[in-house]
Every structure is written in structure tokens, then in C-alpha cells.
Design an enzyme around this catalytic site. Structure first.
Site, short mmCIF file in Angstrom:
data_model
loop_
_atom_site.label_atom_id
_atom_site.label_comp_id
_atom_site.label_asym_id
_atom_site.label_seq_id
_atom_site.Cartn_x
_atom_site.Cartn_y
_atom_site.Cartn_z
CE1 TYR B 14 -3.85 2.33 0.93
CE2 TYR B 14 -2.35 3.21 2.57
CZ TYR B 14 -3.52 3.30 1.85
OH TYR B 14 -4.37 4.36 2.05
CG ASP B 38 -8.47 8.93 4.60
OD1 ASP B 38 -8.27 9.93 5.31
OD2 ASP B 38 -7.58 8.39 3.92
CG ASP B 96 2.82 12.85 12.02
OD1 ASP B 96 3.61 12.08 11.43
OD2 ASP B 96 3.17 13.92 12.53
CG ASP B 99 -4.28 4.58 6.94
OD1 ASP B 99 -4.83 5.62 7.34
OD2 ASP B 99 -3.96 4.40 5.74
#
Lengths: 126, 126
Positions: B14, B38, B96, B99
């Protein structure tokens, strides 16, 4: 009102309470109906089972330290930390964890989810 | 079968795909019915909206790097990283992020949740 500053403070107080071995101070950060999923994928604990979980986990003392900034979104905080947990037979278990705190509107932790697994755990002699 | 090694690889691929600006390679890691939240707290995206989201976000190029170990549990990976995203007017946005990837049994990402907020963003001139 739920502010970023409040969420940062709760994370700081959480880690300080673990370092002090003060489990009532940990519990005070949680909502009454809070859920704790630690590690993620296990059955969430609630109520007295949460206090028992913390008491068991940290009965020998522990050091917990942030290893990066707390990520603070609208209603949640996510943070990377390392915990060094004193166990039996002079062993120290070192765990790299990411915790997620989801907050309720009162600023209490409504749900905690802890991300780690075997690859994140090492054991050394104290 | 969903192994820790596989989940680690997906995280590595990813980040490599983002660094290469290869959005089809990013999409290949997702399940067809995947959800992308997100940042966390926003309406989850699915399908073509996911590709469009990545294309928009990283159209000017980006560097993304782990800032700590990937936390790998039974069905999820959580990882801290820093993204440096090239924007307009020679500005670079540094974020920063943490995930969370939740995997389906086939090893595809079924849900991605990104934790960050204003306190985690800085902008500098390139």
C-alpha cells in the site's frame, strides 16, 4: 464539548494512570457503559470486567510511553505506544500497541480498541 | 488464509503504491465492496469514489513512510505513518496518520479507517 485538547488530555491521563498503577484513575476515564476490545477481535469487555482486566494486566507494574503523536479526529483519538509490563519470574513483556479511543459527547471513552498481536510482543529478563 | 505476514505485506505494498503514484495498485488491495473512512467520522466511500479519492489526494505525488511497527492482530493491521503530499504552489502538506486495515478472509482490505485531524497536519514550502 469534545475538543482535541480534551482528547489529548485523556490519552495523557490514561498513560499516566497506567504508569502510576492507579486503576481507579483509568476507570474514571471510561463511560459507565464503555466497551473495551483488547486486543481487537476479542469479545468486548464491559463494567467490572474492564477493571479486572486492567488490574490483572498491570498488577506487577508497567511503563507505558507514547511512540508518536496522538492522532485526533472529530470524536476519536488513536495513539501508538510501547508498554513494558512486569511479569512473574523477573520477566518484562514489551508490547507495541495502537489504541483507539472513541469518545461520547461528555468526553468519556465510550469504546477502546487495542491493536497488537504476537509479532508486536517481545519478552526479556528484567 | 489470512496470515500476519500477508497483512504486513499488504501494508508495505500500500505504502509503496502511494509512493509510486500507482493508484490501480492501491485499488488492487481493496475488496470490491470495501469501505474507506478517511478521515474517521466522515461518510465512508466505496467503489469508484475510492479511486477518485486517492487520485485527488495524491495527484501531485507523495511520500509515505511508516513511523513505527505495524500492529497486526487476528484480522486487522494498524500502522502509524507520515505522508508528505505535494500540493499546489510548491507547498508540501505533512500529515501524521494512523490507518486501520480490516481484512476479509481472502486477504483483501474490507475497510480502511484513517485517524488524523488538524493537529496532525503541517504545511511547508517545498
Amino acid at each position: 464539548m469534545l475538543t482535541p485538547e480534551h482528547m489529548q488530555q485523556i490519552v495523557d491521563r490514561y498513560l499516566a494512570a497506567i504508569n502510576a498503577g492507579d486503576m481507579p484513575a483509568v476507570m474514571a476515564l471510561y463511560a459507565e457503559d464503555a466497551l473495551v476490545e483488547d486486543p481487537v477481535g476479542t469479545e468486548p469487555k464491559r463494567g467490572d470486567a474492564i477493571l479486572q482486566f486492567y488490574t490483572n494486566a498491570f498488577s506487577g507494574g508497567a511503563k507505558a510511553e507514547l511512540t508518536g503523536p496522538v492522532r485526533i479526529s472529530a470524536k476519536a483519538a488513536a495513539f501508538p505506544f510501547r508498554a513494558e509490563i512486569n511479569g512473574a519470574a523477573s520477566q518484562v513483556t514489551i508490547v507495541d500497541v495502537i489504541d483507539i479511543f472513541e469518545f461520547n459527547p461528555d468526553g468519556k471513552i465510550a469504546r477502546m480498541t487495542a491493536h497488537f498481536g504476537p509479532a508486536n510482543i517481545t519478552v526479556r529478563n528484567a
